[in-house]
Write a protein that holds these residues in place. Sequence first.
Motif, PDB file in Angstrom:
ATOM      1  N   GLU A   1       0.892  -1.154   0.000  1.00  0.00           N
ATOM      2  CA  GLU A   1       0.000   0.000   0.000  1.00  0.00           C
ATOM      3  C   GLU A   1       0.931   1.205   0.000  1.00  0.00           C
ATOM      4  O   GLU A   1       2.018   1.159   0.585  1.00  0.00           O
ATOM      5  CB  GLU A   1      -0.868  -0.130   1.252  1.00  0.00           C
ATOM      6  CG  GLU A   1      -1.834   0.951   1.540  1.00  0.00           C
ATOM      7  CD  GLU A   1      -1.174   2.078   2.285  1.00  0.00           C
ATOM      8  OE1 GLU A   1      -1.627   3.207   2.129  1.00  0.00           O
ATOM      9  OE2 GLU A   1      -0.177   1.831   2.984  1.00  0.00           O
ATOM     10  N   VAL A   2       0.518   2.293  -0.684  1.00  0.00           N
ATOM     11  CA  VAL A   2       1.466   3.368  -0.992  1.00  0.00           C
ATOM     12  C   VAL A   2       2.120   3.999   0.240  1.00  0.00           C
ATOM     13  O   VAL A   2       3.313   4.281   0.226  1.00  0.00           O
ATOM     14  CB  VAL A   2       0.776   4.480  -1.811  1.00  0.00           C
ATOM     15  CG1 VAL A   2       1.791   5.529  -2.217  1.00  0.00           C
ATOM     16  CG2 VAL A   2       0.116   3.909  -3.027  1.00  0.00           C
ATOM     17  N   VAL A   3       1.337   4.223   1.297  1.00  0.00           N
ATOM     18  CA  VAL A   3       1.886   4.924   2.464  1.00  0.00           C
ATOM     19  C   VAL A   3       3.062   4.140   3.060  1.00  0.00           C
ATOM     20  O   VAL A   3       4.106   4.702   3.382  1.00  0.00           O
ATOM     21  CB  VAL A   3       0.780   5.165   3.516  1.00  0.00           C
ATOM     22  CG1 VAL A   3       1.370   5.760   4.785  1.00  0.00           C
ATOM     23  CG2 VAL A   3      -0.302   6.073   2.944  1.00  0.00           C
TER      24      VAL A   3
ATOM     25  N   THR B   1       4.796   1.785   1.406  1.00  0.00           N
ATOM     26  CA  THR B   1       5.829   1.699   0.370  1.00  0.00           C
ATOM     27  C   THR B   1       6.710   2.948   0.376  1.00  0.00           C
ATOM     28  O   THR B   1       7.940   2.855   0.357  1.00  0.00           O
ATOM     29  CB  THR B   1       5.187   1.512  -1.020  1.00  0.00           C
ATOM     30  OG1 THR B   1       4.288   0.418  -0.958  1.00  0.00           O
ATOM     31  CG2 THR B   1       6.238   1.236  -2.073  1.00  0.00           C
TER      32      THR B   1
END
Lengths: 269, 365
Positions: free
Chosen positions: A88-90, A92
Amino acid sequence: MILKGRGLSKGTGEANLIVSSEPVSFLGGVDAKSGRIIDERSDVFGESIAGKVFAFPSGKGSTVGSYVLYGLVINDCAPVAILNERSEVVVTVGVIISGIPLVDCLDLSLLRTGDMVEVNGDEGSVNVEGVEEVHVVTSFLENEGKILLLKRSELVGTYQGMWAGISGYLEKGDEAVERAVIEIEEEVGISSPRLLKEGKPVSSRDENTLWVVHPFLFHVDSPKVKLDWEHKEHKWIPQSQIPEFETVPRLIKAFEAVVQGLRHEDGER
Amino acid sequence: MELLIALGDIYDATRLIPVTSVHISGASYKTIGDAGLKFLSEICKGCHTKAKSTVNPIGMDRERYEEMKVTEEFVSKQKEIIDHYKSLGVLDSWTCTPYLIGNRPGLGEDIAWAESSAVVFANSVLGARTNREGGPSALASSITGLTPDYGLHREDNRKGNALFELDFELEEKDFASLGSFAGEICGTRTPYFRNLSASEDNLKTLSAALASSGSVSMFHVEGLTPEWKLGYEEDCEKVTVERKDLEEIANSWNTNDSPNLIAFGCPHCSTAELKRIADMLRDGWKGPELWVCTSREACRKAPDSVQEIDKQGKVLCDTCVIVSSVEDFSETVATNSGKASTYLPSLCKQKTMFDDMETLIRRFQ
């Protein structure tokens, strides 16, 4: 055993594993000054991820979470590596700016808190020490739309009294489908079954063993079976009834895998 | 730039695209700490924004911090953070509702926003296109004016993929519980709500709650939000929401009924909300300390409401209860926010009391 995933953030690390089955918000979930899990709703509440490999399905919640990961590194209480089912981007972004190795696309049900793991973020691999990988074949036989289940006898080494397909260990050098045919002949006395489908291998973890099941579906022309010592009972049942039986672990998953698997048009094996 | 390219590689973007708007999270000294301050001091040096950029709330009101009982060290570190962001040329914003103060992108615009509640609002209510950026990746987009082209920047990925049907009328407080309920089920998926009528303030509440219990980036409301006609995947999960589902969540947010502080404005209050609070407070106030958090811009637009609220409580700008140091003087906070109810126990060691704005004010009046 070695699990293959996708390396998202480079680097390597080796440490004991801590596994949570719930998504994590680093902001409000982890204390950046100590590495402790502070979310009371977490199944690893109170534990510290400092110096551990931390496995959880995915990130969630606040977008400030990236800074918490960075803070863990600055405060010297960061996890050695992170393992996710899906990134998930946060999280990553947080691991990239902090230099924490991350591997995703992993089946976390194969990992246990306390495992000693070696994470390689460059290659996307996770080596779990002391867990042996054992390959087996499991065949489902079909006759007139029904599926054969066998009850394992008290003489077999594992899962006595549970319902199963026809299975056997895959030795080194064995071709899986050939092993499946041999086991069918030995265990139920049927020769020349017709191969319908082959499924992707299904893995499951049982203490220090990783079972890798290679599932097959064969058609047989007659419902007559001749059991050997490995089984004490058999039943032909509609496939919808499989869940009603007390089966060996993940038998349903193996069946589902074979249903979705490759179809063999030639039928000759 | 390296961070954006790395993200693009991971998520299979083939290019970077320009953004018209950026919103950055990670501005409170409380949440980002010395580590965040160090990061900002290294990144912001010599850089300038290339797209309209706003920034999230900080840990204190820049003018009334003395009334918030923050330490001197906190004030000085917080001011350093502000200076780093200001050196980039961001708008003087410090709010989680940039869309209420002029950073309001339109339908189809590619943007790069952090702040989970604002991401959901921008995608769902405005129809702008952003992934759920982490604070540092939004900062990188502000400096470069670019974002990797993947995920919600592509129309194919903007369909609903979990259907929520309601067969009862929602009350004001239900939007927070509904968001939390659906967010937990959805994880990263996009909920599609059927049979829901809502004001913009209701959708603001819903956005914040969806993003705090899950990692939802977008939702649709049938017949209401701008892209609802994209529909939902036919074979997606279908959930019938029952009143008891929402009551269960609201109950879990009620862990104490004698608050030291009542806090509204998570996300920041709109001018309409400021006016509602002010009107109710005209009947007097005997309750505990009252904080109404909003943007400085909303304050400027509603001076009468602000004056009225300030007679009974405090209108605080630039900050909000969850990024403040509320734990230094309070044990229980009453709030109408699902997001605050989720974060207050872990981030601020608070017990919570949850109800809608009117019920809370009338109860303690």
